[in-house]
Design an enzyme around this catalytic site. Structure first.
Site, PDB file in Angstrom:
ATOM      1  N   GLU A 266     -16.834   7.061   1.485  1.00  0.00           N
ATOM      2  CA  GLU A 266     -15.911   6.430   2.422  1.00  0.00           C
ATOM      3  C   GLU A 266     -16.333   4.985   2.641  1.00  0.00           C
ATOM      4  OE1 GLU A 266     -15.635   8.637   6.090  1.00  0.00           O
ATOM      5  OE2 GLU A 266     -15.280  10.531   5.056  1.00  0.00           O
TER       6      GLU A 266
ATOM      7  N   GLU B 196      -6.348   8.359   3.392  1.00  0.00           N
ATOM      8  CA  GLU B 196      -6.195   9.352   4.470  1.00  0.00           C
ATOM      9  C   GLU B 196      -5.572   8.702   5.702  1.00  0.00           C
ATOM     10  OE1 GLU B 196      -9.568  11.815   5.504  1.00  0.00           O
ATOM     11  OE2 GLU B 196      -8.513  12.645   7.246  1.00  0.00           O
TER      12      GLU B 196
ATOM     13  N   LYS C  78     -17.569  11.231  -3.887  1.00  0.00           N
ATOM     14  CA  LYS C  78     -16.617  10.475  -3.063  1.00  0.00           C
ATOM     15  C   LYS C  78     -17.400   9.761  -1.979  1.00  0.00           C
ATOM     16  CE  LYS C  78     -13.447  12.548  -0.213  1.00  0.00           C
ATOM     17  NZ  LYS C  78     -13.869  12.109   1.153  1.00  0.00           N
TER      18      LYS C  78
ATOM     19  N   ASP D 152     -17.114  16.877   2.918  1.00  0.00           N
ATOM     20  CA  ASP D 152     -18.042  16.997   4.058  1.00  0.00           C
ATOM     21  C   ASP D 152     -17.303  17.540   5.280  1.00  0.00           C
ATOM     22  OD1 ASP D 152     -16.589  14.740   4.650  1.00  0.00           O
ATOM     23  OD2 ASP D 152     -18.310  13.470   5.107  1.00  0.00           O
ATOM     24  N   SER D 153     -15.998  17.793   5.135  1.00  0.00           N
ATOM     25  CA  SER D 153     -15.264  18.513   6.176  1.00  0.00           C
ATOM     26  C   SER D 153     -15.867  19.896   6.392  1.00  0.00           C
ATOM     27  CB  SER D 153     -13.780  18.639   5.815  1.00  0.00           C
ATOM     28  OG  SER D 153     -13.626  19.170   4.516  1.00  0.00           O
TER      29      SER D 153
ATOM     30  N   ASP E 196     -18.446  15.120  -1.798  1.00  0.00           N
ATOM     31  CA  ASP E 196     -18.597  14.054  -0.796  1.00  0.00           C
ATOM     32  C   ASP E 196     -20.056  13.672  -0.614  1.00  0.00           C
ATOM     33  OD1 ASP E 196     -16.274  13.039   0.315  1.00  0.00           O
ATOM     34  OD2 ASP E 196     -16.017  14.730   1.688  1.00  0.00           O
TER      35      ASP E 196
END
Ligand code: KIV
Length: 273
Positions: A120, A187, A118, A49-50, A88
Site C-alpha cells: 500500500e 480501493e 502487494k 492482510d484483511s 500482502d
C-alpha cells in the site's frame, strides 16, 4: 538449469496480458480449504492482510506480522495449482526503506512460494516498487483507500472525491505503474477516478469499491459468503449465506450429540455390522 515441464499456475506476465482482453477475477483466501475452492475460478488469490480483521478478529490490519502472513500464504500456495498467489506485505514491514521491503518481501516469497507481493502507499512508495521489481519481486500496488493508513486517514473513507484528491490518486497509480508494478489495486475511490486511472495506465487496475471499468475486481471472500459479522461494506455483494449453513450444521451436530444419536455404530471402530 532445469525447467519445470508444466507450469499450470497463472503467471504475473499472464495477468498483465489480460488488460483490454479479459477481466481479472480475484478473491482473498488465508487458509487451505477456502483457497482450494476458489482456485479454479480465480485468476489470482490475494492472501490479504484483511485476515487480521477477518481471521484474527483484530480491530484493524496493523498488527499482523510477516511470519503470520507468510504462514497463510504458504497454506494457500500448497492448496492451489491454478491461480496466481499474491500476498500482502504487512504494516511496518516495507515502509521504512526499499532495503527493508526487499528483505521482508524476499523472505515472504521464499518461505511461502507466492508469486508476488502487494504494498500500500502513494507516490512515495513508488521507489520501493521499482527497487523490488528490479530485484525479481513482482509488485501489485494498492492506492486510494489504504487500510494500513487508517490512523492518518482518520477512518476508512472513500478517496478521490474532490478534483484535487482524484488527481492525487491518479498520480499515485501512475507512479507505481511507471515504477514497474504489474497492477494497481484501487480501493474505495470515486467511480470516475477508477475509470480514468484504468484508461491512463498500461497495467491492469483491480477494483474494490472502484469502478466496473477496472480491468479486474477483488473482494474479501468472507464478505461474499456471509461470513462477515454485521453489515458488509457497500462495495461488496453477498453471493451465498455460508454462515447460515455452518450455524445450521453446528446446531444439528450439537442436537445429535446431546440426544445420543451421534456417533452411530457406523462411526465406531471394531464393530461388525
Ligand atoms: O487485505 C485485503 O484483503 C486487501 C483487499 C481488500 C484488496 O487488501
Amino acid at each position: 538449469m532445469s525447467v519445470p515441464v508444466t507450469q499450470t499456475r497463472i503467471s504475473v506476465p499472464a495477468l498483465m496480458a489480460y488488460k483490454g482482453k479479459q477481466k481479472i477475477c480475484a478473491l482473498t483466501a488465508y487458509i487451505a480449504p477456502i483457497a482450494r475452492m476458489l482456485d479454479e475460478a480465480m485468476d489470482f488469490i490475494l492472501v490479504g492482510d484483511s485476515t487480521a480483521m477477518v481471521g484474527y478478529a483484530m480491530p484493524d490490519t496493523l498488527s499482523i506480522t510477516v511470519e503470520q502472513m507468510a504462514a497463510h500464504a504458504g497454506a494457500v500456495v500448497r492448496a492451489t495449482q491454478h491461480a496466481c498467489v499474491v500476498v500482502d506485505m504487512p504494516f511496518g514491514s516495507y515502509q521504512q526503506s526499499p532495503q527493508q521491503a526487499f528483505e521482508n518481501a524476499a523472505y515472504m516469497l521464499s518461505v511461502s512460494g507466492a508469486q508476488a507481493v502487494k504494498i500500500e502507499g502513494g507516490q512515495v512508495m513508488a521507489e520501493t516498487t521499482r527497487f523490488l521489481v528490479e530485484r525479481g519481486i513482482p509488485v501489485l500496488a494498492h492506492v486510494g483507500l489504504m487500510p494500513q493508513y487508517v490512523n492518518t486517514m482518520g477512518g476508512y473513507k472513500a478517496q478521490g472525491m474532490t478534483d484535487a484528491a482524484a488527481q492525487r490518486v491518479l498520480e499515485d497509480a501512475v507512479a507505481h505503474a511507471q515504477a514497474g508494478a504489474f497492477g494497481v489495486v484501487l480501493e474505495g475511490v470515486a467511480e470516475a477516478v477508477g475509470q480514468r486511472i484504468t484508461e491512463s495506465i498500461s497495467v491492469p487496475t483491480i477494483g474494490i469499491g472502484a469502478s466496473p471499468a477496472c480491468d479486474g475486481q477483488v473482494l474479501v471472500t468472507e464478505d461474499i459468503l456471509g461470513l462477515t459479522p454485521g453489515r458488509i461494506p457497500k462495495f461488496a455483494k453477498q453471493y451465498a449465506d455460508v454462515g447460515a449453513v455452518i450455524k445450521q450444521a453446528a446446531e444439528s451436530y450439537a442436537q445429535e450429540v446431546r440426544s445420543g444419536t451421534f456417533p452411530d455404530l457406523e462411526h465406531c471402530f471394531g464393530v461388525k455390522r
